[in-house]
Design a protein around this motif. Structure first.
Motif, PDB file in Angstrom:
ATOM      1  N   GLY A 158       0.770  -1.233   0.000  1.00 49.81           N
ATOM      2  CA  GLY A 158       0.000   0.000   0.000  1.00 49.81           C
ATOM      3  C   GLY A 158       0.801   1.282   0.000  1.00 49.81           C
ATOM      4  N   ILE A 159       2.088   1.220  -0.323  1.00 48.48           N
ATOM      5  CA  ILE A 159       2.915   2.431  -0.398  1.00 48.48           C
ATOM      6  C   ILE A 159       2.931   2.930  -1.842  1.00 48.48           C
ATOM      7  CG2 ILE A 159       5.258   3.355  -0.137  1.00 48.48           C
ATOM      8  CD1 ILE A 159       5.694   1.406   2.131  1.00 48.48           C
ATOM      9  N   ASP A 160       2.748   4.214  -2.011  1.00 52.91           N
ATOM     10  CA  ASP A 160       2.719   4.817  -3.339  1.00 52.91           C
ATOM     11  C   ASP A 160       4.089   4.681  -4.017  1.00 52.91           C
ATOM     12  OD1 ASP A 160       2.246   6.260  -5.616  1.00 52.91           O
ATOM     13  OD2 ASP A 160       2.223   8.228  -4.625  1.00 52.91           O
ATOM     14  N   ALA A 161       4.130   3.877  -5.085  1.00 57.25           N
ATOM     15  CA  ALA A 161       5.386   3.669  -5.813  1.00 57.25           C
ATOM     16  C   ALA A 161       5.288   4.227  -7.225  1.00 57.25           C
ATOM     17  CB  ALA A 161       5.731   2.187  -5.846  1.00 57.25           C
ATOM     18  N   THR A 162       4.441   5.260  -7.388  1.00 57.32           N
ATOM     19  CA  THR A 162       4.295   5.884  -8.705  1.00 57.32           C
ATOM     20  C   THR A 162       5.626   6.426  -9.199  1.00 57.32           C
ATOM     21  OG1 THR A 162       2.036   6.517  -8.124  1.00 57.32           O
ATOM     22  CG2 THR A 162       3.033   7.623 -10.026  1.00 57.32           C
ATOM     23  N   ARG A 163       6.372   7.012  -8.261  1.00 52.88           N
ATOM     24  CA  ARG A 163       7.676   7.545  -8.622  1.00 52.88           C
ATOM     25  C   ARG A 163       8.743   6.903  -7.741  1.00 52.88           C
ATOM     26  NH1 ARG A 163       9.835  13.820  -8.271  1.00 52.88           N
ATOM     27  NH2 ARG A 163      11.793  13.468  -9.384  1.00 52.88           N
ATOM     28  N   VAL A 164       9.736   6.319  -8.358  1.00 55.41           N
ATOM     29  CA  VAL A 164      10.854   5.727  -7.628  1.00 55.41           C
ATOM     30  C   VAL A 164      12.111   6.517  -7.980  1.00 55.41           C
ATOM     31  CG1 VAL A 164      12.229   3.664  -7.231  1.00 55.41           C
ATOM     32  CG2 VAL A 164       9.768   3.446  -7.681  1.00 55.41           C
ATOM     33  N   VAL A 165      12.766   7.061  -6.984  1.00 46.09           N
ATOM     34  CA  VAL A 165      13.976   7.856  -7.192  1.00 46.09           C
ATOM     35  C   VAL A 165      15.190   6.982  -6.888  1.00 46.09           C
ATOM     36  CG1 VAL A 165      15.310   9.849  -6.407  1.00 46.09           C
ATOM     37  CG2 VAL A 165      12.820  10.034  -6.667  1.00 46.09           C
ATOM     38  N   LEU A 166      16.128   6.950  -7.811  1.00 45.56           N
ATOM     39  CA  LEU A 166      17.355   6.185  -7.612  1.00 45.56           C
ATOM     40  C   LEU A 166      18.346   6.970  -6.759  1.00 45.56           C
ATOM     41  CD1 LEU A 166      17.906   4.724 -11.185  1.00 45.56           C
ATOM     42  CD2 LEU A 166      16.658   3.725  -9.256  1.00 45.56           C
ATOM     43  N   GLY A 167      19.181   6.249  -6.041  1.00 44.19           N
ATOM     44  CA  GLY A 167      20.156   6.900  -5.177  1.00 44.19           C
ATOM     45  C   GLY A 167      21.073   7.853  -5.927  1.00 44.19           C
ATOM     46  N   GLU A 168      21.456   7.472  -7.117  1.00 47.64           N
ATOM     47  CA  GLU A 168      22.373   8.322  -7.883  1.00 47.64           C
ATOM     48  C   GLU A 168      21.723   9.654  -8.278  1.00 47.64           C
ATOM     49  OE1 GLU A 168      21.491   6.314 -12.261  1.00 47.64           O
ATOM     50  OE2 GLU A 168      23.317   5.785 -11.158  1.00 47.64           O
ATOM     51  N   GLU A 169      20.389   9.699  -8.335  1.00 45.37           N
ATOM     52  CA  GLU A 169      19.697  10.939  -8.688  1.00 45.37           C
ATOM     53  C   GLU A 169      19.761  11.963  -7.565  1.00 45.37           C
ATOM     54  OE1 GLU A 169      15.756  10.422 -10.415  1.00 45.37           O
ATOM     55  OE2 GLU A 169      16.207   8.307 -10.719  1.00 45.37           O
ATOM     56  N   THR A 170      20.105  11.533  -6.365  1.00 49.76           N
ATOM     57  CA  THR A 170      20.164  12.460  -5.230  1.00 49.76           C
ATOM     58  C   THR A 170      21.538  13.092  -5.067  1.00 49.76           C
ATOM     59  OG1 THR A 170      20.828  10.762  -3.606  1.00 49.76           O
ATOM     60  CG2 THR A 170      18.475  10.992  -4.057  1.00 49.76           C
ATOM     61  N   GLU A 171      22.522  12.623  -5.825  1.00 48.71           N
ATOM     62  CA  GLU A 171      23.903  13.040  -5.600  1.00 48.71           C
ATOM     63  C   GLU A 171      24.118  14.539  -5.797  1.00 48.71           C
ATOM     64  OE1 GLU A 171      26.461  11.632  -4.413  1.00 48.71           O
ATOM     65  OE2 GLU A 171      25.733   9.585  -4.217  1.00 48.71           O
ATOM     66  N   GLY A 172      23.529  15.118  -6.833  1.00 46.44           N
ATOM     67  CA  GLY A 172      23.805  16.522  -7.131  1.00 46.44           C
ATOM     68  C   GLY A 172      22.897  17.503  -6.430  1.00 46.44           C
ATOM     69  N   LEU A 173      22.046  17.029  -5.518  1.00 41.62           N
ATOM     70  CA  LEU A 173      21.074  17.898  -4.860  1.00 41.62           C
ATOM     71  C   LEU A 173      21.607  18.422  -3.529  1.00 41.62           C
ATOM     72  CD1 LEU A 173      17.802  15.798  -5.416  1.00 41.62           C
ATOM     73  CD2 LEU A 173      18.712  17.635  -6.846  1.00 41.62           C
ATOM     74  N   SER A 174      21.250  19.652  -3.204  1.00 42.97           N
ATOM     75  CA  SER A 174      21.558  20.178  -1.868  1.00 42.97           C
ATOM     76  C   SER A 174      20.608  19.535  -0.871  1.00 42.97           C
ATOM     77  CB  SER A 174      21.373  21.695  -1.855  1.00 42.97           C
ATOM     78  OG  SER A 174      20.008  22.035  -2.062  1.00 42.97           O
ATOM     79  N   LEU A 175      20.894  19.706   0.420  1.00 40.54           N
ATOM     80  CA  LEU A 175      20.026  19.129   1.443  1.00 40.54           C
ATOM     81  C   LEU A 175      18.605  19.691   1.342  1.00 40.54           C
ATOM     82  CD1 LEU A 175      22.213  18.890   4.684  1.00 40.54           C
ATOM     83  CD2 LEU A 175      21.349  17.032   3.266  1.00 40.54           C
ATOM     84  N   GLU A 176      18.499  20.981   1.038  1.00 40.45           N
ATOM     85  CA  GLU A 176      17.174  21.588   0.913  1.00 40.45           C
ATOM     86  C   GLU A 176      16.420  20.997  -0.274  1.00 40.45           C
ATOM     87  OE1 GLU A 176      15.102  26.007   0.333  1.00 40.45           O
ATOM     88  OE2 GLU A 176      17.267  25.825   0.674  1.00 40.45           O
ATOM     89  N   GLU A 177      17.107  20.843  -1.396  1.00 42.96           N
ATOM     90  CA  GLU A 177      16.467  20.267  -2.577  1.00 42.96           C
ATOM     91  C   GLU A 177      16.113  18.803  -2.346  1.00 42.96           C
ATOM     92  OE1 GLU A 177      18.683  22.892  -6.083  1.00 42.96           O
ATOM     93  OE2 GLU A 177      19.650  21.083  -5.286  1.00 42.96           O
ATOM     94  N   LEU A 178      16.991  18.091  -1.671  1.00 44.24           N
ATOM     95  CA  LEU A 178      16.722  16.687  -1.382  1.00 44.24           C
ATOM     96  C   LEU A 178      15.552  16.551  -0.422  1.00 44.24           C
ATOM     97  CD1 LEU A 178      17.430  13.754  -1.739  1.00 44.24           C
ATOM     98  CD2 LEU A 178      19.243  14.008  -0.025  1.00 44.24           C
ATOM     99  N   GLY A 179      15.470  17.472   0.550  1.00 44.16           N
ATOM    100  CA  GLY A 179      14.340  17.449   1.475  1.00 44.16           C
ATOM    101  C   GLY A 179      13.026  17.678   0.761  1.00 44.16           C
ATOM    102  N   GLU A 180      13.008  18.602  -0.208  1.00 44.88           N
ATOM    103  CA  GLU A 180      11.794  18.854  -0.985  1.00 44.88           C
ATOM    104  C   GLU A 180      11.435  17.642  -1.841  1.00 44.88           C
ATOM    105  OE1 GLU A 180      12.679  22.361  -3.166  1.00 44.88           O
ATOM    106  OE2 GLU A 180      12.505  23.713  -1.423  1.00 44.88           O
ATOM    107  N   LEU A 181      12.458  16.981  -2.388  1.00 46.86           N
ATOM    108  CA  LEU A 181      12.219  15.768  -3.165  1.00 46.86           C
ATOM    109  C   LEU A 181      11.637  14.665  -2.290  1.00 46.86           C
ATOM    110  CD1 LEU A 181      12.516  14.126  -5.798  1.00 46.86           C
ATOM    111  CD2 LEU A 181      14.852  13.575  -5.066  1.00 46.86           C
ATOM    112  N   ALA A 182      12.162  14.537  -1.077  1.00 42.85           N
ATOM    113  CA  ALA A 182      11.678  13.502  -0.159  1.00 42.85           C
ATOM    114  C   ALA A 182      10.236  13.750   0.269  1.00 42.85           C
ATOM    115  CB  ALA A 182      12.593  13.426   1.069  1.00 42.85           C
TER     116      ALA A 182
END
Length: 484
Positions: A158-182
């Motif tokens: 029952g967890i929404d898996a519409t969008r799956v983000v790969l670990g490598e996609e988080t590498e270039g993000l700042s903490l603020e951007e990563l927090g918004e993505l999360a």
């Protein structure tokens, strides 16, 4: 067929987080064999050959594509797929010779096969996650597994898996951007240990209190980064050492029970703080007024200490008090401002009725001189200890107090039933306050029996006090939206 236990095995080569694999070295007289198992895509990057029907062949690009398609097909069914590869190294010397191997030796590998296995979620997982969501807890999955496997398993629970983000996609993000993505992502896949920890850190920086549940070596950094690291008794040692809480069972319903118990403890703690702060605020104000107006002490010091001791003893039972359902439905945070508002608005109410008791004893019972100070002090003692203790039941809930003892009110919200220990303790304190002036011990403290005509006035004062507090409570809730 040979049993692996027949052959000496060297210490494991450190886990290669880049390829998602680990290796051991099997030592035989003919040489050493590095045996690697791990993510298929990682192994394919360092494998040069494959074994087909006992024959070693070069691993062509076409075969790599075929293997990738097979793995994707199995992943879509929720099957985890591991690759197994070997590298045979001829050596000179005996089995007892010491050889050092490292990740750099994991090269020129030969793919010998694929292992598929199904690790279905527990039957209790879906209802447990639904219950956690109902209590305001957003569940996210951060895994090193293949995104197809992660999405399949998440959909099953029952967890929404519409969008799956790969670990490598988080590498270039700042903490603020990563927090918004999360905030808008529920599933992270193919995340290495550092990426997992960084996602946790980003959510904390975004204002969330984060708990992390993990049992593997890869989970150790995230367990340390989270506000609450949770592992299980069967986890690897490093995961258990990194965790704050270790579950004895792999059961998510235990988490729900822990969350509810933690919130119940928090609410009961807030009850004590708000009740005690408002009560002391009112008592101090009453004593200041009495000290300025009366020609004698309004209460004997030792009696005041006994009253506080009796009240505090009854407050110990708040730890076992029942908590209204709505008070544990959402996460709570410490709010000093809320405590101050409660104290200032509720505390003075007790002083109003302390002053009416002063007037009652002064004008009605003529306790208006030092010669009658004991009568005045006894009258205020009884009113003060009973009102201070009785009001606990009004302040402990935003609902109608005592209604829970007789069921639901007709046409309204359910009442709130106090804990049995609290009910008995407060009743005992009230009885103690009533009888103390009539005992020999009370006489040694300086108290005197009250005339029977005092008690109808006492009942009227307590009833009026309860009505005023209930009215003030409803206005407080309407204005601020919270109570305890």
């Amino acid at each position: 067929m040979y049993r692996l236990s027949k052959f000496p095995v060297s210490p494991r080569i450190p886990i290669n987080f880049a390829s998602g694999s680990m290796s051991v070295v099997i030592i035989v007289r003919e040489g050493h064999t590095i045996v690697m198992k791990g993510a298929v895509e990682g192994i394919q990057t360092i494998a040069e050959n494959e074994v087909v029907r006992g024959e070693r062949r070069p691993l062509s690009d076409e075969r790599r594509s075929e293997i990738d398609a097979l793995v994707a097909e199995q992943n879509a069914l929720g099957m985890r797929v591991l690759g197994v590869a070997i590298r045979e190294i001829p050596v000179d010397g005996g089995q007892g010779d010491i050889f050092e191997y490292a990740v750099t030796d994991e090269r020129e590998m030969t793919l010998v096969g694929l292992l598929t296995f199904l690790d279905p979620p527990k039957s209790s997982a879906k209802p447990a996650l639904r219950s956690l969501a109902a209590h305001g807890i957003d569940v996210k999955v951060i895994t090193g597994d293949n995104p197809l496997v992660a999405a399949t398993v998440c959909r099953e629970v029952g967890i929404d898996a519409t969008r799956v983000v790969l670990g490598e996609e988080t590498e270039g993000l700042s903490l603020e951007e990563l927090g918004e993505l999360a905030e808008r992502t529920h599933v992270f896949a193919k995340a290495n240990p550092a990426q997992k920890a960084r996602i946790i850190e980003a959510m904390r920086e975004h204002g969330h209190t984060v708990g992390y549940l993990g049992d593997g070596i890869n989970d150790a950094p995230a367990l340390r980064t989270a506000d609450v690291g949770i592992s299980v008794d069967t986890a690897v040692d490093i995961a258990k050492e990194s965790a704050d809480i270790i579950l004895l069972e792999k059961d998510l319903t235990v988490l729900e029970d822990g969350v509810i118990e933690g919130r119940r403890t928090f609410v009961n703690t807030m009850k004590y703080l708000k009740m005690t702060a408002s009560s002391n605020f009112g008592n101090v104000f009453s004593v200041l007024v009495a000290s300025a107006m009366l020609p004698f002490l309004p209460m004997i010091p030792i009696v005041a200490l006994i009253q506080n001791l009796a009240y505090d003893l009854s407050m110990l039972t708040l730890a076992w008090d029942r908590v209204d359902r709505e008070q544990v439905r959402k996460p709570r945070v410490w709010e000093a401002d809320s405590l101050a508002k409660f104290m200032v608005r509720i505390g003075p109410l007790s002083s109003i009725f302390d002053l009416t008791t002063y007037a009652l004893m002064w004008f009605v019972f003529a306790a208006n001189s030092p010669a009658h100070a004991a009568l005045f002090q006894s009258g205020w003692f009884i009113e003060s200890i009973i009102s201070q203790t009785l009001i606990v039941h009004l302040l402990r809930t935003r609902r109608l107090p005592f209604a829970g003892l007789i069921g639901r009110r007709s046409g309204g919200a359910p009442g709130s039933r106090p804990g049995t220990a609290l009910l008995i303790a407060t009743l005992a304190v009230c009885v103690f306050g009533l009888v103390l002036p009539f005992t020999g011990f009370g006489a040694t403290l300086g108290l005197v029996p009250l005339p029977w005509t005092y008690f109808p006035w006492l009942v009227g004062t307590l009833v009026a006090y309860c009505l005023v507090v209930e009215f003030a409570k409803r206005r407080f809730v309407r204005r601020f939206g919270v109570w305890i």
